[in-house]
Design a protein around this motif. Structure first.
Motif, PDB file in Angstrom:
ATOM      1  N   CYS A 163       0.858  -1.180   0.000  1.00  0.00           N
ATOM      2  CA  CYS A 163       0.000   0.000   0.000  1.00  0.00           C
ATOM      3  C   CYS A 163       0.895   1.231   0.000  1.00  0.00           C
ATOM      4  N   ALA A 164       0.831   1.983  -1.082  1.00  0.00           N
ATOM      5  CA  ALA A 164       1.641   3.194  -1.214  1.00  0.00           C
ATOM      6  C   ALA A 164       0.797   4.415  -0.913  1.00  0.00           C
ATOM      7  N   ALA A 165       1.303   5.246  -0.031  1.00  0.00           N
ATOM      8  CA  ALA A 165       0.596   6.465   0.361  1.00  0.00           C
ATOM      9  C   ALA A 165       1.197   7.667  -0.335  1.00  0.00           C
ATOM     10  N   SER A 166       0.336   8.628  -0.645  1.00  0.00           N
ATOM     11  CA  SER A 166       0.787   9.895  -1.224  1.00  0.00           C
ATOM     12  C   SER A 166      -0.072  11.014  -0.656  1.00  0.00           C
ATOM     13  N   GLY A 167       0.346  12.233  -0.920  1.00  0.00           N
ATOM     14  CA  GLY A 167      -0.366  13.382  -0.361  1.00  0.00           C
ATOM     15  C   GLY A 167       0.275  13.810   0.944  1.00  0.00           C
ATOM     16  N   ARG A 168      -0.525  14.037   1.971  1.00  0.00           N
ATOM     17  CA  ARG A 168      -0.032  14.525   3.255  1.00  0.00           C
ATOM     18  C   ARG A 168       0.529  13.382   4.090  1.00  0.00           C
ATOM     19  N   VAL A 169       1.521  12.714   3.559  1.00  0.00           N
ATOM     20  CA  VAL A 169       2.062  11.499   4.202  1.00  0.00           C
ATOM     21  C   VAL A 169       2.736  11.814   5.525  1.00  0.00           C
ATOM     22  N   TYR A 170       3.245  13.027   5.679  1.00  0.00           N
ATOM     23  CA  TYR A 170       3.922  13.393   6.918  1.00  0.00           C
ATOM     24  C   TYR A 170       2.965  13.390   8.098  1.00  0.00           C
ATOM     25  N   SER A 171       1.682  13.458   7.822  1.00  0.00           N
ATOM     26  CA  SER A 171       0.675  13.514   8.885  1.00  0.00           C
ATOM     27  C   SER A 171       0.168  12.135   9.308  1.00  0.00           C
ATOM     28  N   ILE A 172       0.604  11.081   8.611  1.00  0.00           N
ATOM     29  CA  ILE A 172       0.130   9.724   8.922  1.00  0.00           C
ATOM     30  C   ILE A 172       0.832   9.208  10.158  1.00  0.00           C
ATOM     31  N   ASN A 173       0.061   8.758  11.144  1.00  0.00           N
ATOM     32  CA  ASN A 173       0.698   8.196  12.326  1.00  0.00           C
ATOM     33  C   ASN A 173       0.536   6.690  12.403  1.00  0.00           C
ATOM     34  N   ARG A 174      -0.519   6.161  11.819  1.00  0.00           N
ATOM     35  CA  ARG A 174      -0.714   4.725  11.855  1.00  0.00           C
ATOM     36  C   ARG A 174      -1.233   4.257  10.506  1.00  0.00           C
ATOM     37  N   MET A 175      -0.754   3.116  10.061  1.00  0.00           N
ATOM     38  CA  MET A 175      -1.273   2.474   8.856  1.00  0.00           C
ATOM     39  C   MET A 175      -1.623   1.040   9.188  1.00  0.00           C
TER      40      MET A 175
ATOM     41  N   SER B 234       4.721  -4.554   7.884  1.00  0.00           N
ATOM     42  CA  SER B 234       5.939  -3.768   7.953  1.00  0.00           C
ATOM     43  C   SER B 234       5.721  -2.452   7.219  1.00  0.00           C
ATOM     44  N   ARG B 235       6.636  -1.541   7.446  1.00  0.00           N
ATOM     45  CA  ARG B 235       6.441  -0.184   6.933  1.00  0.00           C
ATOM     46  C   ARG B 235       7.779   0.378   6.489  1.00  0.00           C
ATOM     47  N   ASP B 236       7.804   0.966   5.320  1.00  0.00           N
ATOM     48  CA  ASP B 236       8.973   1.662   4.815  1.00  0.00           C
ATOM     49  C   ASP B 236       8.624   3.140   4.789  1.00  0.00           C
ATOM     50  N   ASN B 237       9.050   3.867   5.807  1.00  0.00           N
ATOM     51  CA  ASN B 237       8.682   5.278   5.905  1.00  0.00           C
ATOM     52  C   ASN B 237       9.284   6.103   4.768  1.00  0.00           C
ATOM     53  N   ALA B 238      10.443   5.705   4.286  1.00  0.00           N
ATOM     54  CA  ALA B 238      11.086   6.447   3.196  1.00  0.00           C
ATOM     55  C   ALA B 238      10.270   6.351   1.907  1.00  0.00           C
ATOM     56  N   LYS B 239       9.598   5.218   1.725  1.00  0.00           N
ATOM     57  CA  LYS B 239       8.786   5.004   0.521  1.00  0.00           C
ATOM     58  C   LYS B 239       7.308   5.238   0.787  1.00  0.00           C
ATOM     59  N   ASN B 240       6.971   5.582   2.037  1.00  0.00           N
ATOM     60  CA  ASN B 240       5.571   5.794   2.410  1.00  0.00           C
ATOM     61  C   ASN B 240       4.709   4.598   2.028  1.00  0.00           C
ATOM     62  N   THR B 241       5.234   3.424   2.303  1.00  0.00           N
ATOM     63  CA  THR B 241       4.572   2.184   1.892  1.00  0.00           C
ATOM     64  C   THR B 241       4.475   1.232   3.079  1.00  0.00           C
ATOM     65  N   VAL B 242       3.344   0.557   3.168  1.00  0.00           N
ATOM     66  CA  VAL B 242       3.155  -0.472   4.179  1.00  0.00           C
ATOM     67  C   VAL B 242       2.901  -1.797   3.463  1.00  0.00           C
ATOM     68  N   TYR B 243       3.404  -2.854   4.052  1.00  0.00           N
ATOM     69  CA  TYR B 243       3.313  -4.185   3.460  1.00  0.00           C
ATOM     70  C   TYR B 243       2.610  -5.139   4.424  1.00  0.00           C
ATOM     71  N   LEU B 244       1.954  -6.128   3.856  1.00  0.00           N
ATOM     72  CA  LEU B 244       1.403  -7.211   4.656  1.00  0.00           C
ATOM     73  C   LEU B 244       1.852  -8.517   4.020  1.00  0.00           C
ATOM     74  N   GLN B 245       2.785  -9.171   4.677  1.00  0.00           N
ATOM     75  CA  GLN B 245       3.250 -10.481   4.223  1.00  0.00           C
ATOM     76  C   GLN B 245       2.340 -11.529   4.839  1.00  0.00           C
ATOM     77  N   MET B 246       1.689 -12.299   3.995  1.00  0.00           N
ATOM     78  CA  MET B 246       0.721 -13.289   4.459  1.00  0.00           C
ATOM     79  C   MET B 246       1.231 -14.677   4.090  1.00  0.00           C
ATOM     80  N   ASN B 247       1.534 -15.464   5.104  1.00  0.00           N
ATOM     81  CA  ASN B 247       2.016 -16.832   4.915  1.00  0.00           C
ATOM     82  C   ASN B 247       1.001 -17.822   5.467  1.00  0.00           C
ATOM     83  N   SER B 248       1.155 -19.071   5.076  1.00  0.00           N
ATOM     84  CA  SER B 248       0.268 -20.141   5.561  1.00  0.00           C
ATOM     85  C   SER B 248      -1.192 -19.735   5.430  1.00  0.00           C
ATOM     86  N   LEU B 249      -1.539 -19.236   4.266  1.00  0.00           N
ATOM     87  CA  LEU B 249      -2.896 -18.736   4.052  1.00  0.00           C
ATOM     88  C   LEU B 249      -3.923 -19.856   4.145  1.00  0.00           C
ATOM     89  N   LYS B 250      -5.086 -19.479   4.667  1.00  0.00           N
ATOM     90  CA  LYS B 250      -6.192 -20.402   4.856  1.00  0.00           C
ATOM     91  C   LYS B 250      -7.401 -19.906   4.056  1.00  0.00           C
TER      92      LYS B 250
END
Length: 115
Positions: A22-34, A70-86
């Motif tokens: 999930c890539a965020a754009s716009g007022r990204v500096y104001s994001i505190n939680r994703m 996980s979150r990459d603040n430099a890229k304003n991106t959050v990831y969700l790694q999903m393993n052992s999916l059901k």
């Protein structure tokens, strides 16, 4: 305003893995939680996992030990790694950002787990 663009959903067999982005754009500096929520048809959208700017995480019990946010603040991106999916992980997954007290949502991405 914050804009969120998700990617990475799809169809996978039970036991497989997917990674959502999930890539965020716009007022990204104001994001505190994703975070990531999911929604089944006719049901309420529920939290799957969330991460703060400082890296604190929380997960719903059903995904603990299988999913990693996980979150990459430099890229304003959050990831969700999903393993052992059901099969019960099948849902539309939505990215969420909390900014100055307002929630922002992505368009949603379908995750389908076949048995």
């Amino acid at each position: 305003q914050v804009q969120l663009v998700e990617s990475g959903g799809g169809l996978v067999q039970a036991g497989g893995s997917l990674r959502l982005s999930c890539a965020a754009s716009g007022r990204v500096y104001s994001i505190n939680r994703m975070g990531w929520y999911r929604q089944d048809p006719g049901k309420q959208r529920v939290l799957v996992a969330a991460i703060t700017r400082g890296g604190n995480t929380n997960y719903t019990d059903s995904v603990k030990g299988r999913f990693t946010i996980s979150r990459d603040n430099a890229k304003n991106t959050v990831y969700l790694q999903m393993n052992s999916l059901k099969p019960e992980d099948t849902a539309v997954y939505y990215c969420n950002a909390q900014s100055e007290g307002w929630p922002y949502w992505g368009q949603g991405t379908q995750v389908t787990v076949s048995s």
